[in-house]
Design an enzyme around this catalytic site. Structure first.
Site, mmCIF file in Angstrom:
data_model
loop_
_atom_site.group_PDB
_atom_site.id
_atom_site.type_symbol
_atom_site.label_atom_id
_atom_site.label_comp_id
_atom_site.label_asym_id
_atom_site.label_seq_id
_atom_site.Cartn_x
_atom_site.Cartn_y
_atom_site.Cartn_z
ATOM 1 N N ILE A 18 0.844 -1.205 0.000
ATOM 2 C CA ILE A 18 0.000 0.000 0.000
ATOM 3 C C ILE A 18 0.877 1.253 0.000
ATOM 4 O O ILE A 18 0.566 2.242 -0.672
ATOM 5 C CB ILE A 18 -0.922 -0.018 1.250
ATOM 6 C CG1 ILE A 18 -1.838 -1.246 1.207
ATOM 7 C CG2 ILE A 18 -1.728 1.266 1.352
ATOM 8 C CD1 ILE A 18 -2.599 -1.506 2.511
ATOM 9 N N TYR A 171 -1.132 -7.253 17.260
ATOM 10 C CA TYR A 171 -1.296 -6.441 16.040
ATOM 11 C C TYR A 171 -2.521 -5.526 16.189
ATOM 12 O O TYR A 171 -2.452 -4.319 15.939
ATOM 13 C CB TYR A 171 -1.464 -7.353 14.822
ATOM 14 C CG TYR A 171 -1.809 -6.599 13.546
ATOM 15 C CD1 TYR A 171 -0.860 -5.797 12.915
ATOM 16 C CD2 TYR A 171 -3.078 -6.683 12.969
ATOM 17 C CE1 TYR A 171 -1.171 -5.099 11.740
ATOM 18 C CE2 TYR A 171 -3.394 -5.992 11.800
ATOM 19 C CZ TYR A 171 -2.439 -5.203 11.200
ATOM 20 O OH TYR A 171 -2.744 -4.509 10.042
ATOM 21 N N LYS A 175 -2.972 -1.277 16.259
ATOM 22 C CA LYS A 175 -3.820 -0.528 15.323
ATOM 23 C C LYS A 175 -4.874 0.310 16.072
ATOM 24 O O LYS A 175 -5.259 1.384 15.626
ATOM 25 C CB LYS A 175 -4.486 -1.507 14.336
ATOM 26 C CG LYS A 175 -3.482 -2.153 13.391
ATOM 27 C CD LYS A 175 -2.979 -1.157 12.366
ATOM 28 C CE LYS A 175 -1.610 -1.407 11.862
ATOM 29 N NZ LYS A 175 -1.131 -0.435 10.881
ATOM 30 N N THR A 208 -1.236 -7.829 -0.193
ATOM 31 C CA THR A 208 0.171 -7.429 -0.049
ATOM 32 C C THR A 208 0.910 -8.516 0.731
ATOM 33 O O THR A 208 0.308 -9.478 1.204
ATOM 34 C CB THR A 208 0.295 -6.121 0.756
ATOM 35 O OG1 THR A 208 -0.086 -6.383 2.112
ATOM 36 C CG2 THR A 208 -0.539 -4.993 0.196
HETATM 37 N N1 LIG Z 1 -2.824 -5.432 3.576
HETATM 38 C C1 LIG Z 1 -3.943 -5.308 4.273
HETATM 39 O O1 LIG Z 1 -4.936 -6.016 4.061
HETATM 40 C C2 LIG Z 1 -4.044 -4.274 5.364
HETATM 41 C C3 LIG Z 1 -5.257 -4.160 6.054
HETATM 42 C C4 LIG Z 1 -5.372 -3.205 7.061
HETATM 43 C C5 LIG Z 1 -4.293 -2.396 7.365
HETATM 44 N N2 LIG Z 1 -3.120 -2.546 6.680
HETATM 45 C C6 LIG Z 1 -2.001 -1.678 7.058
HETATM 46 O O2 LIG Z 1 -1.447 -1.087 5.905
HETATM 47 C C7 LIG Z 1 -0.085 -0.753 6.142
HETATM 48 C C8 LIG Z 1 0.763 -1.195 4.967
HETATM 49 O O3 LIG Z 1 0.750 -2.609 4.913
HETATM 50 P P1 LIG Z 1 0.874 -3.456 3.560
HETATM 51 O O4 LIG Z 1 -0.339 -4.290 3.486
HETATM 52 O O5 LIG Z 1 1.231 -2.587 2.436
HETATM 53 O O6 LIG Z 1 2.076 -4.443 3.958
HETATM 54 P P2 LIG Z 1 3.539 -4.660 3.325
HETATM 55 O O7 LIG Z 1 4.143 -5.754 4.138
HETATM 56 O O8 LIG Z 1 3.425 -4.843 1.855
HETATM 57 O O9 LIG Z 1 4.255 -3.286 3.606
HETATM 58 C C9 LIG Z 1 4.681 -2.915 4.889
HETATM 59 C C10 LIG Z 1 5.793 -1.903 4.768
HETATM 60 O O10 LIG Z 1 6.279 -1.609 6.093
HETATM 61 C C11 LIG Z 1 7.677 -1.603 6.042
HETATM 62 N N3 LIG Z 1 8.297 -1.917 7.324
HETATM 63 C C12 LIG Z 1 8.250 -3.081 8.020
HETATM 64 N N4 LIG Z 1 9.053 -3.025 9.086
HETATM 65 C C13 LIG Z 1 9.629 -1.785 9.074
HETATM 66 C C14 LIG Z 1 10.566 -1.119 9.908
HETATM 67 N N5 LIG Z 1 11.117 -1.733 10.955
HETATM 68 N N6 LIG Z 1 10.919 0.149 9.610
HETATM 69 C C15 LIG Z 1 10.401 0.778 8.520
HETATM 70 N N7 LIG Z 1 9.522 0.192 7.686
HETATM 71 C C16 LIG Z 1 9.140 -1.074 7.968
HETATM 72 C C17 LIG Z 1 8.036 -2.701 5.031
HETATM 73 O O11 LIG Z 1 9.375 -2.552 4.559
HETATM 74 C C18 LIG Z 1 6.994 -2.430 3.970
HETATM 75 O O12 LIG Z 1 7.463 -1.436 3.088
HETATM 76 C C19 LIG Z 1 0.280 -1.428 7.472
HETATM 77 O O13 LIG Z 1 0.279 -0.466 8.490
HETATM 78 C C20 LIG Z 1 -0.846 -2.417 7.694
HETATM 79 O O14 LIG Z 1 -1.072 -2.681 9.063
HETATM 80 C C21 LIG Z 1 -2.977 -3.451 5.683
#
Ligand SMILES: NC(=O)c1ccc[n+]([C@@H]2O[C@H](COP(=O)([O-])OP(=O)(O)OC[C@H]3O[C@@H](n4cnc5c(N)ncnc54)[C@H](O)[C@@H]3O)[C@@H](O)[C@H]2O)c1
Length: 293
Positions: A18, A171, A175, A208
């Site tokens: 995202i 987790y 959030k 993702t």
């Molecule tokens: N994918 C979903 O369905 C979903 C649903 C609800 C919320 N979210 C939220 O969306 C956000 C993005 O998640 P995503 O789905 O793109 O996941 P993703 O795993 O594709 O991306 C997560 C990003 O966080 C970065 N990250 C992880 N550890 C880190 C650290 N120590 N320092 C700096 N960066 C770090 C990773 O390098 C990556 O770029 C998150 O906060 C997640 O909780 C995602």
């Protein structure tokens, strides 16, 4: 959305999922985009790809490990040395359902990275955000939470989940903490009359790598779920982008947004006493100066 030349954004975790889509679309709108991430092996390739796709040269990567307060402080120092404004901060990075482990500073990883890391980062950047916002052109803090917060509990006596660890509960708690943080931050910003707003978004269920620690049974099951239920990363980024740039939200903060609409978050998130309690505890944990409302 209107083009955003001369505006600067930081997107945490912008190398993947995202965050990548968010960074790409903000760059497409003409913003100077700084990706803050810990994935430096991927950074060069990601930056070139976004530059190529958007024809915007003002895209860069700055190392920031949100699981280390020292790294966050160094990131902010490097950013401030650039002497540029900051109009949009997207607190997007996160991990989900990782095995029980700790950040460099000894905090449980979901709480320490997803929540406290962004708490510290935002607070260290607040002065720049305040200087960059102006009447009619507020600076914006956009924080990515999740629908998982609806099933969360904030355990003020054991924020580190040390008595009983459940990856899902840890987790979800991180959030939930991000929603409480956003509402309190918005109240602080409104009280001081600054031109900075804070909103929190739920991206929906998005395909993702976040789900890498989730057990799906077989690959086929995961594929089927993705196909039937999951949004694409571009679709998942849409609410973050909306919160970052839409004129509809000029000067508006303290909202929980899902699919570009205001939605109610869990009832406990509106408890101002709890917001203040979490904020003060987080100040103690990160060394940020507390301000009581
Ligand atoms: N994918 C979903 O369905 C979903 C649903 C609800 C919320 N979210 C939220 O969306 C956000 C993005 O998640 P995503 O789905 O793109 O996941 P993703 O795993 O594709 O991306 C997560 C990003 O966080 C970065 N990250 C992880 N550890 C880190 C650290 N120590 N320092 C700096 N960066 C770090 C990773 O390098 C990556 O770029 C998150 O906060 C997640 O909780 C995602």
């Amino acid at each position: 959305f209107p083009r955003q030349p001369d505006r600067v954004a930081i997107v945490t975790g912008g190398t993947d999922g995202i965050g990548y889509s968010t960074a790409k679309h903000l760059a497409r709108l003409g913003m100077h985009v700084i990706i803050a991430g810990n994935n430096d092996s991927k950074a060069k390739q990601v930056v070139s790809k976004i530059k190529e796709e958007t024809l915007n040269d003002k895209v860069e990567f700055l190392y920031c490990d949100l699981a280390s307060m020292m790294s966050i402080r160094q990131f902010v120092q490097k950013f401030k040395m650039k002497k540029i404004p900051l109009h949009v901060l997207i607190n997007n990075a996160g991990v989900m359902m990782v095995p029980q482990r700790k950040t460099r500073d000894g905090f449980e990883e979901h709480f320490g990275l997803n929540y406290l890391g962004h708490f510290l980062l935002t607070n260290l950047l607040l002065d720049t955000l305040r200087e960059s916002g102006s009447p009619g052109h507020s600076a914006r803090v956009v924080t990515v939470s999740s629908a998982t917060h609806y099933v969360a509990e904030l355990n003020m006596d054991d924020l580190q989940s040390s008595a009983c660890y459940s990856a899902h509960a840890a987790y979800a708690q991180s959030k939930l903490a991000l929603v409480l943080f956003t509402y309190h931050l918005q109240r602080l910003l409104a009280a001081e009359g600054s031109h900075v707003t804070a909103n929190v978004v739920d991206p929906g269920v998005v395909d993702t790598d976040l789900y890498r620690h989730v057990f799906w049974g077989t690959r086929l099951v995961k594929k089927l779920f993705s196909w039937l239920l999951f949004k694409t990363p571009d679709e998942g980024a849409w609410t973050s982008i909306y919160a970052a740039v839409t004129p509809e939200l000029e000067g508006v903060g303290g909202r929980y947004l899902y699919n570009e609409k205001e939605t109610k978050s869990l009832h406990v998130t509106y408890n101002q006493k709890l917001q203040q309690q979490l904020w003060s505890t987080s100040c103690d944990m990160t060394g940020v100066r507390d301000v009581t409302l």
